[in-house]
Scaffold this motif. Structure first.
Motif, PDB file in Angstrom:
ATOM      1  N   ASN A 188       4.672  -7.861   6.839  1.00 22.78           N
ATOM      2  CA  ASN A 188       4.785  -6.953   5.852  1.00 22.78           C
ATOM      3  C   ASN A 188       5.284  -5.937   7.223  1.00 22.78           C
ATOM      4  N   ARG A 189       4.872  -6.327   8.222  1.00 19.76           N
ATOM      5  CA  ARG A 189       5.345  -5.462   9.087  1.00 19.76           C
ATOM      6  C   ARG A 189       6.510  -5.150   9.484  1.00 19.76           C
ATOM      7  N   GLY A 190       6.564  -6.757   9.421  1.00 18.33           N
ATOM      8  CA  GLY A 190       8.632  -6.750  10.187  1.00 18.33           C
ATOM      9  C   GLY A 190       9.005  -6.955   9.049  1.00 18.33           C
ATOM     10  N   ALA A 191       9.015  -6.846   7.470  1.00 19.95           N
ATOM     11  CA  ALA A 191       9.613  -6.051   6.752  1.00 19.95           C
ATOM     12  C   ALA A 191      10.312  -4.367   6.995  1.00 19.95           C
ATOM     13  N   PHE A 192       9.044  -4.210   6.496  1.00 15.24           N
ATOM     14  CA  PHE A 192       8.916  -2.231   7.028  1.00 15.24           C
ATOM     15  C   PHE A 192       9.550  -1.618   8.055  1.00 15.24           C
ATOM     16  N   GLU A 193       9.426  -2.474   9.384  1.00 18.56           N
ATOM     17  CA  GLU A 193      10.612  -2.036  10.693  1.00 18.56           C
ATOM     18  C   GLU A 193      11.927  -2.716   9.812  1.00 18.56           C
ATOM     19  N   SER A 194      12.522  -3.199   9.586  1.00 18.25           N
ATOM     20  CA  SER A 194      13.251  -3.621   9.069  1.00 18.25           C
ATOM     21  C   SER A 194      14.403  -3.098   8.069  1.00 18.25           C
ATOM     22  N   GLY A 195      13.261  -2.096   7.750  1.00 23.02           N
ATOM     23  CA  GLY A 195      13.937  -1.160   6.649  1.00 23.02           C
ATOM     24  C   GLY A 195      14.060  -1.241   5.231  1.00 23.02           C
ATOM     25  N   HIS A 196      13.584  -2.680   5.082  1.00 19.77           N
ATOM     26  CA  HIS A 196      13.888  -3.280   4.036  1.00 19.77           C
ATOM     27  C   HIS A 196      12.375  -3.545   2.881  1.00 19.77           C
ATOM     28  N   ALA A 197      12.294  -3.249   1.703  1.00 23.51           N
ATOM     29  CA  ALA A 197      11.396  -3.689   1.016  1.00 23.51           C
ATOM     30  C   ALA A 197      10.281  -4.898   0.824  1.00 23.51           C
ATOM     31  N   SER A 198       8.850  -5.237   0.847  1.00 23.01           N
ATOM     32  CA  SER A 198       7.878  -6.207   0.906  1.00 23.01           C
ATOM     33  C   SER A 198       6.924  -6.141  -0.098  1.00 23.01           C
ATOM     34  N   VAL A 199       6.100  -6.735  -0.445  1.00 21.32           N
ATOM     35  CA  VAL A 199       5.106  -6.794  -1.454  1.00 21.32           C
ATOM     36  C   VAL A 199       4.661  -7.327  -0.742  1.00 21.32           C
ATOM     37  N   GLY A 200       3.264  -6.466  -1.845  1.00 18.66           N
ATOM     38  CA  GLY A 200       1.424  -6.784  -0.981  1.00 18.66           C
ATOM     39  C   GLY A 200       0.489  -7.533  -2.303  1.00 18.66           C
ATOM     40  N   LEU A 201       0.387  -9.111  -2.486  1.00 15.96           N
ATOM     41  CA  LEU A 201      -0.251  -9.037  -4.358  1.00 15.96           C
ATOM     42  C   LEU A 201      -1.130  -9.146  -3.416  1.00 15.96           C
ATOM     43  N   ASN A 202      -2.959  -8.109  -3.079  1.00 16.95           N
ATOM     44  CA  ASN A 202      -3.958  -8.132  -3.665  1.00 16.95           C
ATOM     45  C   ASN A 202      -4.471  -8.656  -4.059  1.00 16.95           C
ATOM     46  N   ILE A 203      -5.829  -8.677  -3.742  1.00 14.09           N
ATOM     47  CA  ILE A 203      -6.706  -9.439  -4.852  1.00 14.09           C
ATOM     48  C   ILE A 203      -8.374  -8.959  -4.388  1.00 14.09           C
ATOM     49  N   THR A 204      -9.147  -8.117  -5.900  1.00 11.98           N
ATOM     50  CA  THR A 204     -10.098  -7.620  -5.175  1.00 11.98           C
ATOM     51  C   THR A 204     -11.295  -9.314  -5.336  1.00 11.98           C
ATOM     52  N   LEU A 205     -12.160  -8.167  -3.920  1.00 12.93           N
ATOM     53  CA  LEU A 205     -13.045  -9.892  -2.948  1.00 12.93           C
ATOM     54  C   LEU A 205     -14.240  -8.690  -3.311  1.00 12.93           C
ATOM     55  N   PRO A 206     -15.189  -9.540  -3.078  1.00 12.93           N
ATOM     56  CA  PRO A 206     -16.950  -8.727  -3.400  1.00 12.93           C
ATOM     57  C   PRO A 206     -17.128  -8.371  -2.103  1.00 12.93           C
ATOM     58  N   HIS A 207     -16.395  -8.034  -0.430  1.00 17.71           N
ATOM     59  CA  HIS A 207     -16.277  -7.352   0.685  1.00 17.71           C
ATOM     60  C   HIS A 207     -14.656  -6.870   0.045  1.00 17.71           C
ATOM     61  N   VAL A 208     -14.756  -5.364   0.890  1.00 16.16           N
ATOM     62  CA  VAL A 208     -13.345  -4.472   0.397  1.00 16.16           C
ATOM     63  C   VAL A 208     -12.822  -4.627   1.456  1.00 16.16           C
ATOM     64  N   GLN A 209     -10.973  -5.165   0.806  1.00 20.33           N
ATOM     65  CA  GLN A 209     -10.046  -5.872   1.646  1.00 20.33           C
ATOM     66  C   GLN A 209      -8.733  -4.547   1.493  1.00 20.33           C
ATOM     67  N   TYR A 210      -8.506  -3.927   2.229  1.00 25.17           N
ATOM     68  CA  TYR A 210      -7.739  -3.012   2.144  1.00 25.17           C
ATOM     69  C   TYR A 210      -6.093  -3.407   1.898  1.00 25.17           C
ATOM     70  N   PRO A 211      -4.746  -3.189   1.960  1.00 23.67           N
ATOM     71  CA  PRO A 211      -4.268  -3.366   1.780  1.00 23.67           C
ATOM     72  C   PRO A 211      -3.632  -2.946   2.745  1.00 23.67           C
ATOM     73  N   ASN A 212      -2.377  -3.786   3.453  1.00 18.88           N
ATOM     74  CA  ASN A 212      -2.179  -3.355   5.282  1.00 18.88           C
ATOM     75  C   ASN A 212      -0.722  -1.945   4.772  1.00 18.88           C
ATOM     76  N   PRO A 213      -0.817  -1.357   6.063  1.00 14.10           N
ATOM     77  CA  PRO A 213      -0.279   0.022   5.870  1.00 14.10           C
ATOM     78  C   PRO A 213       1.707  -0.578   6.235  1.00 14.10           C
ATOM     79  N   TYR A 214       1.862  -1.615   5.550  1.00 18.27           N
ATOM     80  CA  TYR A 214       3.211  -2.067   5.892  1.00 18.27           C
ATOM     81  C   TYR A 214       4.113  -2.389   4.359  1.00 18.27           C
ATOM     82  N   ILE A 215       3.486  -2.601   3.666  1.00 14.56           N
ATOM     83  CA  ILE A 215       3.630  -2.746   2.201  1.00 14.56           C
ATOM     84  C   ILE A 215       4.828  -1.463   1.152  1.00 14.56           C
ATOM     85  N   THR A 216       5.315  -1.932   0.972  1.00 16.40           N
ATOM     86  CA  THR A 216       6.634  -0.662   0.194  1.00 16.40           C
ATOM     87  C   THR A 216       5.517  -0.199  -1.523  1.00 16.40           C
ATOM     88  N   PRO A 217       4.920   1.669  -1.328  1.00 17.60           N
ATOM     89  CA  PRO A 217       3.843   1.606  -2.045  1.00 17.60           C
ATOM     90  C   PRO A 217       4.194   0.786  -3.776  1.00 17.60           C
TER      91      PRO A 217
END
Length: 263
Positions: A129-158
Motif C-alpha cells: 500500500n505504501r508503494g502505491a501511495f508513493e506513486s500517487g495511485h489509489a490502493s485498497v485495504g480489506l481489513n478484518i475484525t480480529l480478537p486482537h485489535v489490528q489497525y489499518p496501515n496509514p497508506y491505504i486510500t481512505p
C-alpha cells in the motif's frame, strides 16, 4: 432520546395533547421505547442474532462491492504476506517497490491498469500500500475484525479502506477483481490464502491468473512442492500454476509476460 408524542384532534376537532390522559401517554411511551418497536434495519441487537448470519454476510459483501464499483476499482493485483515482516526487511522493500511499480504502470495492450489490493494490515501489506501511495495511485485495504485489535496501515486510500467481519467475504473480494496474486513470505494466514488460490485455479473455480511467489528459497523450504509431486498428490500442471521471483521488477515482468503469452 424518547420520541415526542403527537398532538391528537379531539371529537370536536380541537387539538389536545395526550398528556390530558397521562395513563394513555405512559402506555404509548412504553410502546415506543420497547425494543420491538425499533425499525429492523436500525436494530443493531437484532442484526447480531445468530439467525441473522445470512443477512450479515450479504451486508459484508454488498458494502464493499458498492464502494469498489463507485471508485472504479475494476482490475487488481493482490499482495499477500506476513504482518510480522519489519520495515527494514528485504521483503518489505520489495513489496514497497512493487506497489510503486504497479501504481505507476499504465494499461497495456494485454493488461489493464491494475490497483494494488492488500489485507490492509501492517508488514507486507503496509509495504505494498505504501508503494502505491508513493506513486500517487489509489490502493485498497480489506481489513478484518480480529480478537486482537489490528489497525489499518496509514497508506491505504481512505475511501477504499474497508473492514469485514467474515473471512469468507473478505477472501471473495480479494480475488473477485484480481488479475494477479503475489505471495511474500508469511505464516498460517498467507499459506492459507496461497493454497486456496492454487486450489481454485486447479479446480477451475476462478479464471486463470498469474501467481508469483517472492523468495524461492523461503517457499521451497516452507512447502516441499517437489515432494507433493513425487508422491503423486499434485501434477506437473499443478506446479506450473505459480512462478518464483526475487525482486519487484521480476515480479512485475512475470505478470506481464504471463498475459502476453496468454494472448
Amino acid at each position: 432520546m424518547a420520541a415526542s408524542l403527537p398532538e391528537m384532534p379531539d371529537s370536536n376537532g380541537f387539538t389536545r395533547h395526550r398528556n390530558d390522559d397521562l395513563e394513555a401517554a405512559r402506555r404509548v411511551q412504553k410502546l415506543i421505547d420497547s425494543p420491538s418497536y425499533v425499525q429492523a434495519d436500525q436494530d443493531a441487537e437484532f442484526l447480531q442474532r445468530p439467525e441473522m448470519c445470512g443477512l450479515r454476510l450479504q451486508l459484508d459483501y454488498w458494502k464493499a462491492e458498492a464502494l469498489l464499483k463507485a471508485h472504479a476499482v475494476d482490475h487488481t493485483i493482490v499482495v499477500y504476506g506476513s504482518t510480522r515482516i519489519a520495515s527494514n526487511s528485504r521483503y518489505y522493500a520489495i513489496a514497497r517497490a512493487l506497489g510503486e511499480i504497479v501504481g505507476r504502470a499504465p494499461a497495456t495492450a494485454t493488461l489493464p491498469k491494475l490497483t494494488v489490493v492488500t489485507g490492509g494490515g501492517p508488514g507486507i501489506m503496509e509495504a505494498a500500500n505504501r508503494g502505491a501511495f508513493e506513486s500517487g495511485h489509489a490502493s485498497v485495504g480489506l481489513n478484518i475484525t480480529l480478537p486482537h485489535v489490528q489497525y489499518p496501515n496509514p497508506y491505504i486510500t481512505p475511501e477504499l479502506c474497508l473492514r469485514f467481519h467474515y473471512f469468507a467475504i473478505r477472501k471473495l473480494h480479494l480475488l473477485e477483481r484480481a488479475m494477479a496474486a503475489v505471495f511474500f513470505p508469511g505464516g498460517f494466514g498467507t499459506c492459507d490464502e496461497l493454497f486456496e488460490v492454487l486450489t481454485l485455479l486447479q479446480t477451475g473455480k476462478i479464471r486463470p491468473l498469474p501467481v508469483v511467489l517472492v523468495g524461492e528459497a523461503f517457499w521451497r523450504k516452507a512447502v516441499n512442492f517437489d515432494f507433493l509431486w513425487q508422491e503423486g498428490l499434485v501434477s506437473a500442471a499443478d506446479l506450473a500454476l505459480f512462478s518464483f521471483a526475487e525482486s519487484a521488477a521480476q515480479t512485475w515482468e512475470t505478470v506481464n509476460r504471463w498475459y502476453e503469452s496468454a494472448r
